[in-house]
Design a protein around this motif. Structure first.
Motif, PDB file in Angstrom:
ATOM      1  N   LEU A 104       5.858  10.621  -6.966  1.00  0.00           N
ATOM      2  CA  LEU A 104       4.563  10.298  -7.559  1.00  0.00           C
ATOM      3  C   LEU A 104       3.635   9.936  -6.410  1.00  0.00           C
ATOM      4  O   LEU A 104       3.911   9.017  -5.660  1.00  0.00           O
ATOM      5  CB  LEU A 104       4.740   9.134  -8.535  1.00  0.00           C
ATOM      6  N   LYS A 105       2.546  10.739  -6.286  1.00  0.00           N
ATOM      7  CA  LYS A 105       1.685  10.583  -5.094  1.00  0.00           C
ATOM      8  C   LYS A 105       0.348   9.941  -5.419  1.00  0.00           C
ATOM      9  O   LYS A 105       0.009   9.745  -6.585  1.00  0.00           O
ATOM     10  CB  LYS A 105       1.429  11.964  -4.493  1.00  0.00           C
ATOM     11  N   ASP A 106      -0.387   9.657  -4.335  1.00  0.00           N
ATOM     12  CA  ASP A 106      -1.764   9.144  -4.411  1.00  0.00           C
ATOM     13  C   ASP A 106      -1.883   7.930  -5.301  1.00  0.00           C
ATOM     14  O   ASP A 106      -2.736   7.856  -6.188  1.00  0.00           O
ATOM     15  CB  ASP A 106      -2.721  10.247  -4.906  1.00  0.00           C
ATOM     16  N   LEU A 107      -0.999   7.004  -5.062  1.00  0.00           N
ATOM     17  CA  LEU A 107      -1.030   5.802  -5.887  1.00  0.00           C
ATOM     18  C   LEU A 107      -2.072   4.833  -5.340  1.00  0.00           C
ATOM     19  O   LEU A 107      -2.364   4.831  -4.154  1.00  0.00           O
ATOM     20  CB  LEU A 107       0.352   5.135  -5.884  1.00  0.00           C
ATOM     21  N   PRO A 108      -2.636   4.009  -6.223  1.00  0.00           N
ATOM     22  CA  PRO A 108      -3.600   3.015  -5.727  1.00  0.00           C
ATOM     23  C   PRO A 108      -2.915   2.012  -4.808  1.00  0.00           C
ATOM     24  O   PRO A 108      -1.721   1.759  -4.931  1.00  0.00           O
ATOM     25  CB  PRO A 108      -4.104   2.349  -7.007  1.00  0.00           C
ATOM     26  N   GLU A 109      -3.696   1.440  -3.902  1.00  0.00           N
ATOM     27  CA  GLU A 109      -3.106   0.526  -2.924  1.00  0.00           C
ATOM     28  C   GLU A 109      -2.894  -0.836  -3.571  1.00  0.00           C
ATOM     29  O   GLU A 109      -3.805  -1.423  -4.134  1.00  0.00           O
ATOM     30  CB  GLU A 109      -4.025   0.422  -1.712  1.00  0.00           C
ATOM     31  N   LYS A 110      -1.676  -1.291  -3.484  1.00  0.00           N
ATOM     32  CA  LYS A 110      -1.341  -2.578  -4.112  1.00  0.00           C
ATOM     33  C   LYS A 110      -0.388  -3.340  -3.193  1.00  0.00           C
ATOM     34  O   LYS A 110       0.228  -2.774  -2.292  1.00  0.00           O
ATOM     35  CB  LYS A 110      -0.632  -2.336  -5.450  1.00  0.00           C
ATOM     36  N   LEU A 111      -0.268  -4.617  -3.450  1.00  0.00           N
ATOM     37  CA  LEU A 111       0.675  -5.426  -2.686  1.00  0.00           C
ATOM     38  C   LEU A 111       2.104  -5.120  -3.163  1.00  0.00           C
ATOM     39  O   LEU A 111       2.300  -4.434  -4.174  1.00  0.00           O
ATOM     40  CB  LEU A 111       0.391  -6.915  -2.918  1.00  0.00           C
ATOM     41  N   ILE A 112       3.073  -5.688  -2.472  1.00  0.00           N
ATOM     42  CA  ILE A 112       4.464  -5.507  -2.867  1.00  0.00           C
ATOM     43  C   ILE A 112       4.671  -6.065  -4.271  1.00  0.00           C
ATOM     44  O   ILE A 112       4.148  -7.127  -4.619  1.00  0.00           O
ATOM     45  CB  ILE A 112       5.407  -6.217  -1.864  1.00  0.00           C
ATOM     46  N   ASN A 113       5.403  -5.326  -5.050  1.00  0.00           N
ATOM     47  CA  ASN A 113       5.726  -5.716  -6.431  1.00  0.00           C
ATOM     48  C   ASN A 113       4.509  -5.788  -7.341  1.00  0.00           C
ATOM     49  O   ASN A 113       4.570  -6.364  -8.407  1.00  0.00           O
ATOM     50  CB  ASN A 113       6.463  -7.060  -6.484  1.00  0.00           C
ATOM     51  N   ASN A 164       0.807  -1.220   0.000  1.00  0.00           N
ATOM     52  CA  ASN A 164       0.000   0.000   0.000  1.00  0.00           C
ATOM     53  C   ASN A 164       0.840   1.270   0.000  1.00  0.00           C
ATOM     54  O   ASN A 164       0.531   2.246   0.667  1.00  0.00           O
ATOM     55  CB  ASN A 164      -0.960   0.025   1.197  1.00  0.00           C
ATOM     56  N   GLN A 165       1.895   1.222  -0.720  1.00  0.00           N
ATOM     57  CA  GLN A 165       2.772   2.393  -0.819  1.00  0.00           C
ATOM     58  C   GLN A 165       2.032   3.482  -1.579  1.00  0.00           C
ATOM     59  O   GLN A 165       1.624   3.298  -2.724  1.00  0.00           O
ATOM     60  CB  GLN A 165       4.055   1.991  -1.556  1.00  0.00           C
ATOM     61  N   LYS A 166       1.855   4.626  -0.935  1.00  0.00           N
ATOM     62  CA  LYS A 166       1.055   5.678  -1.567  1.00  0.00           C
ATOM     63  C   LYS A 166       1.928   6.615  -2.417  1.00  0.00           C
ATOM     64  O   LYS A 166       1.444   7.270  -3.309  1.00  0.00           O
ATOM     65  CB  LYS A 166       0.319   6.508  -0.488  1.00  0.00           C
ATOM     66  N   GLU A 167       3.176   6.701  -2.028  1.00  0.00           N
ATOM     67  CA  GLU A 167       4.050   7.631  -2.737  1.00  0.00           C
ATOM     68  C   GLU A 167       5.304   6.891  -3.203  1.00  0.00           C
ATOM     69  O   GLU A 167       5.736   5.943  -2.561  1.00  0.00           O
ATOM     70  CB  GLU A 167       4.470   8.772  -1.798  1.00  0.00           C
ATOM     71  N   ILE A 168       5.799   7.373  -4.265  1.00  0.00           N
ATOM     72  CA  ILE A 168       7.037   6.748  -4.725  1.00  0.00           C
ATOM     73  C   ILE A 168       8.052   7.835  -5.045  1.00  0.00           C
ATOM     74  O   ILE A 168       7.715   8.910  -5.537  1.00  0.00           O
ATOM     75  CB  ILE A 168       6.751   5.797  -5.905  1.00  0.00           C
ATOM     76  N   TYR A 169       9.293   7.566  -4.679  1.00  0.00           N
ATOM     77  CA  TYR A 169      10.344   8.583  -4.741  1.00  0.00           C
ATOM     78  C   TYR A 169      11.360   8.176  -5.810  1.00  0.00           C
ATOM     79  O   TYR A 169      11.917   7.086  -5.778  1.00  0.00           O
ATOM     80  CB  TYR A 169      11.014   8.654  -3.369  1.00  0.00           C
ATOM     81  N   ILE A 170      11.527   9.049  -6.761  1.00  0.00           N
ATOM     82  CA  ILE A 170      12.422   8.732  -7.875  1.00  0.00           C
ATOM     83  C   ILE A 170      13.553   9.744  -7.895  1.00  0.00           C
ATOM     84  O   ILE A 170      13.314  10.950  -7.888  1.00  0.00           O
ATOM     85  CB  ILE A 170      11.663   8.808  -9.223  1.00  0.00           C
TER      86      ILE A 170
END
Lengths: 443, 557
Positions: B510-519, B454-460
């Motif tokens: 990148l914010k407000d990502l849909p909730e997903k499992l790892i990978n 459930n990572q909501k944000e990702i940092y690039i």
């Protein structure tokens, strides 16, 4: 490359919530190197570079180009199926319009293999007996059989050509010569229609009024040597498969062959007629003929004019020559006269000078003392010697001698002048020493 | 008017070598193959001879070399487009005499009982004409064009001259390509899909070393391959090394043996030396496949036949110095480009002399990294011609104008990425997305994923990288004795060098990502760099179509 490498983490705690991105600095400038002009990728690179496109732009353009082709095939929907079509008897397939059955009647011979394949699939999905059975309509597979037959014929290049050859939906007729209207509008579509039978491609088209003479000639040349694949097997009245008897088979085959040859001959005549008619009506050919005639006339005229001009030129040249000659003659005459005059003057001067010198000698009493009378024979010798002297002296020399004699005071120096002159002439070799006695340097 | 009956253009690949040439075509099944001339030879000697009333080329010229040496022209390829002054010192002695014709190099020969002077260009035309005829005889249809391979050290003038010579022979030159590029292309296209060996990654980034051990010289080219685009980073040319050097060694050895046996010294006997050299060439070739090889020359000197034998070990000991010189040149070429043997992905062996087994094993020892491929699957003498044939088949689908335009230097000279661009992942490792030396413009797409549920944000973070080699593992290949067997299992293999990021370009979230499992999350990152070093980075989550695009101008500091 394992999947775990491509995992990204969350932003660091220091990241402020509102921010979406931070740009720190640009990438280093590129290093200019030479790409080797090989491989398929290089051709793509060259295309990008020549058109000055970026990677995405180029991709988009390429994609558009490919989708354009596929879209056209997919887009068209099936035509309306008339009840007559649906109720056709599959047994008389020879009279069936295969294109109409597949819903391609607006394409006909222009339909691509891909279109036929798709149209067939569409129709099968709609009319398959299994599908009809599920909707309660049992055992009505007549139209499905029609579809299968149409597909069988249109998907086989040989059979399709046979069907296309005799496609009744396409008008074979020849327009009347009396039909009024634009030549190109009437005959353009006819040639376009006939072009489908050509073994050779591309087939030159009629063009328009502005087509060059060369192209028009190539056009008619091509059509008069038209190599047609049109054949008439489809019109065979009997099928060889209808009998098992070998003789019957042979008979039918022979009959069919003769029939086909007849049809083919008729078709060739028909095509020939179209071309003949087009050629006779073609405004361009008429124009070319006129132009040719005009050009010929112009050439003839020019030739005549050229001949005229040449004649004129020769006449003029002759006249000029004559004039020149006359002028030269007059000049020569004048020159001669002048020379004569000059010569006479010179002679006169020489005579004068001689006289002067002789009077000088006489004045000096022939170099004798004043009181003595010189003997006659001495005077004679002196005068004859003087004459031989004068003979060899030019006007200038005579003038010179006379001037010297003018300037001298006594008879000795006067005689000396003459002796000197004689000496000069003797030493120059123009006068022999023997002929001079009195004025010889020896005295 | 082109009609449908026109058959496809027939394009052959030609490699004119200093000693041997080959003609390649693409077969129906898409493979390249060399064709044999009328005498059944696939390696056609680069020789032209004038014999009485006849002009002989290739194999036939070679046959009469001994009896008609002064009217036989050999080793002429490198003289094309050169002046007499440049060539006279390196001209081959014993064959047709090199003379000066209006400053150009030419040969004096006796033809039809008259003394004739032929320029090198004319010789080339005669030779290429015969190659063309051989190809047409083989194919049964006229050849329409050719792609020719030229050495990298050829000047523009030489290329032009060769082009003119070929066109005079009635062959249209579609393109002249460099020999190393042709070799690389042959390996690129020579594998039918599925058979192709896996390379570094999906974008096919490699650094190749092409070792061309021809008859007269050694050329080592370092080439970067990026998504099927080839860039030669540098070439080292050594005219003293090459197959002929090995022949010379063997000839000397056998001359000594002959002297020992018969007390006849042949070192000054030109004719005997030519005979011996011819024989020794075959001996050398045999040694590459057999452990011993004979050398026999009939009537070597004073009517005495010579029969000798040599075994491979003996030859290897003799040639040891040459081997190490060859390796020196290779490492010099690498050093020029700041490369280590470990970072090379492919070594392509070209040229007949590269068949020598000991040399191959030495090269293998040099490139210790197990992921480095040593490529010798194709006939090393023919691989260049294969590449030309492949290039010809690629070009045959294009109009002349496009080809002419694309060979223009304005197209080939292209900015290349100075440093690699990459992203640092969750373990703080730098992942190269676009490696250095990639021609611009470029665009690449990679798919990343999340590491938390459930990572909501990702940092690039986008970095510009620089090579940092691991110094301490370098000494592996030093101190190794040449005589030792190559069973070095216990040697600790060095790691592939790791890129350590150098300069931070940008950070993105990148914010407000849909909730997903790892990978489970799929994020596409697309990096596009145009020729002005402007960089556009797009990050996009696939399922929700959330997107963030940033643009980094090349000028931003």
């Amino acid at each position: 490359m394992s999947q775990t490498q491509f995992v990204l983490s969350v932003p660091p705690p220091s990241w402020t919530d509102g921010e979406e991105f931070r740009i720190h600095c640009g990438i280093s400038d590129g290093l200019i190197r030479n790409v080797e002009p090989v491989g398929s990728q290089f051709l793509a690179h060259a295309r990008r570079k020549l058109n000055n496109h970026s990677f995405s732009e180029d991709d988009r353009i390429q994609e558009e180009a490919t989708t354009e082709q596929t879209e056209e095939i997919i887009s068209e929907d099936s035509e309306e199926e008339t009840p007559e079509l649906l109720n056709r008897d599959p047994k008389d397939w020879k009279e069936q319009d295969h294109y109409a059955v597949l819903g391609l009647s607006k394409y006909r011979w222009k339909a691509t293999d891909e279109q036929i394949k798709q149209a067939h699939r569409r129709k099968v999905l709609k009319h398959h007996p299994d599908k009809k059975a599920s909707s309660g309509n049992t055992n009505d597979d007549a139209f499905f059989k029609c579809i299968q037959k149409a597909h069988e014929i249109l998907s086989d290049p040989v059979k399709r050509r046979q069907f296309d050859s005799v496609d009744e939906a396409i008008d074979d007729s020849l327009p009347s010569t009396k039909v009024k209207g634009d030549f190109f509008e009437i005959y353009g579509p006819i040639f376009e229609r006939e072009a489908r039978f050509s073994n050779k491609t591309p087939v030159p088209m009629l063009g328009d009024t502005n087509t060059s003479k060369l192209e028009v000639e190539a056009f008619y040349d091509f059509w008069y040597n038209f190599d047609s694949w049109r054949s008439f097997e489809y019109l065979d009245k009997d099928d060889t498969d209808s009998t098992d008897n070998r003789d019957d088979k042979r008979y039918i085959e022979r009959k069919n062959k003769a029939e086909r040859a007849k049809h083919k001959k008729e078709d060739n005549i028909r095509l020939r007629k179209i071309i003949d008619q087009a050629l006779s009506l073609d405004p361009r050919i008429q124009r070319f003929k006129q132009e040719e005639k005009a050009a010929k006339e112009a050439k003839k005229k020019e030739k005549e004019e050229a001949a005229k001009r040449a004649e004129e030129a020769t006449r003029k040249a002759a006249e000029e020559e004559k004039q020149k000659k006359e002028m030269a003659e007059a000049e020569a005459k004048q020159k001669q006269a002048e020379e004569k005059k000059e010569k006479a003057a010179k002679k006169k001067a020489i005579r004068n000078e001689r006289k002067n010198i002789k009077t000088h000698i006489k004045d000096y009493n022939y170099f004798y003392p004043d009181n003595e009378t010189p003997p006659v024979d001495v005077i004679d010798i002196q005068l004859s010697e003087l004459d031989s002297l004068f003979e060899n002296l030019s006007l200038e020399d005579l003038q010179n001698v006379r001037k010297q004699l003018d300037s001298v005071k006594d008879r000795y120096s006067a005689k000396k002048v003459l002796i000197e002159e004689a000496k000069r002439l003797v030493s120059a070799g123009t006068l022999s020493a023997d002929s001079i006695k009195h004025f010889s340097p020896g005295i | 008017m082109p009609s449908a009956t026109d058959s496809k253009p027939v394009i052959i690949g030609l490699r004119i070598g200093q000693s041997y040439s080959s003609i390649a075509i693409i077969n129906k099944d898409g493979r390249a193959g060399c064709i044999a001339n009328e005498d059944g030879e696939r390696q056609i000697p680069t020789m032209v001879a004038f014999s009485g009333e006849e002009e002989l080329t290739g194999t036939q010229a070679r046959v009469q070399l001994l009896s008609n040496a002064k009217n036989t022209i050999t080793q002429f390829r490198n003289f094309i487009g050169k002046s007499y002054e440049e060539c006279k010192s390196i001209a081959n002695i014993g064959t047709a005499q090199l003379v000066d014709k209006d400053g150009q190099a030419a040969y004096k020969v006796e033809f039809k009982e008259e003394e004739t002077i032929v320029t090198v260009q004319e010789v080339c035309t005669k030779y290429i004409t015969s190659l063309k005829e051989s190809a047409e005889n083989f194919l049964g249809q006229p050849v329409t064009g050719t792609v020719l391979a030229v050495p990298t050290y050829f000047t523009e003038q030489q290329k032009n001259s060769l082009k003119i010579a070929t066109e005079k022979a009635g062959l249209k030159v579609l393109q002249l390509i460099n020999e190393p590029s042709a070799a690389a292309l042959a390996y690129e296209l020579g594998y039918i899909s599925g058979q192709k060996l896996m390379t570094a990654n999906e974008y096919d980034d490699r650094v190749d070393v092409i070792v061309d051990l021809g008859s007269d010289s050694l050329d080592v080219s370092v080439m970067s391959v990026r998504s099927g685009m080839y860039t030669i980073l540098g070439t080292t040319h050594d005219p003293d090394l090459g197959g002929a050097a090995f022949d010379e060694l063997l000839a000397k050895h056998f001359a000594n043996e002959f002297k020992r046996k018969t007390k006849i010294d042949i070192t000054d006997n030109k004719r005997a030396l030519v005979k011996l050299r011819n024989a020794v060439e075959i001996t050398k070739k045999t040694l590459s496949s057999n452990s011993t090889a004979p050398c026999s020359v009939e009537s070597l000197a004073e009517g005495i036949d010579f029969h000798g034998n040599i075994n491979r070990t003996r030859f290897e000991i003799m040639a040891n110095k040459l081997f190490s010189k060859n390796l020196e040149i290779i490492s010099e070429a690498l050093k020029k480009n700041d490369l280590e043997p470990q970072s090379i992905d492919e070594v392509i062996l070209v040229g007949g002399a590269s068949r020598i087994p000991k040399l191959q094993s030495k090269i293998r020892e040099m490139f210790v990294n197990p992921s480095t491929l040593i490529r010798q699957d194709f006939e090393p003498e023919e691989v260049v011609a294969y590449g030309c044939a492949f290039q010809g088949s690629l070009l045959s689908n294009f109009a002349d104008k496009i080809i002419n335009d694309s060979i223009n230097t304005s197209i080939t000279s292209t900015p290349h990425l100075l440093k690699s661009i990459g992203i640092v992942n969750d373990k703080q490792e730098f992942i190269t997305l676009i490696p250095e030396n990639t021609p611009l413009p470029v665009r690449r797409k990679f798919t990343f994923t999340n590491y938390l549920e459930n990572q909501k944000e990702i940092y690039i973070t986008v970095w510009e990288g620089i090579h940092q080699h691991q110094e301490e593992e370098k000494k592996v290949e030093e101190g190794k004795n040449d005589e030792k067997d190559e069973g070095g299992e216990d040697i600790k293999l060095p790691q592939r060098p790791i890129n350590i990021p150098d300069k931070l370009l940008a950070e993105m979230v990148l914010k407000d990502l849909p909730e997903k499992l790892i990978n489970e999350l799929k994020i596409d990152i697309i990096i596009e760099v145009d020729i002005h070093s402007k960089c556009i980075i797009t990050a996009k989550e696939i399922s929700s179509d959330k997107k963030l695009e940033i643009e980094i101008d090349g000028k931003t500091k």
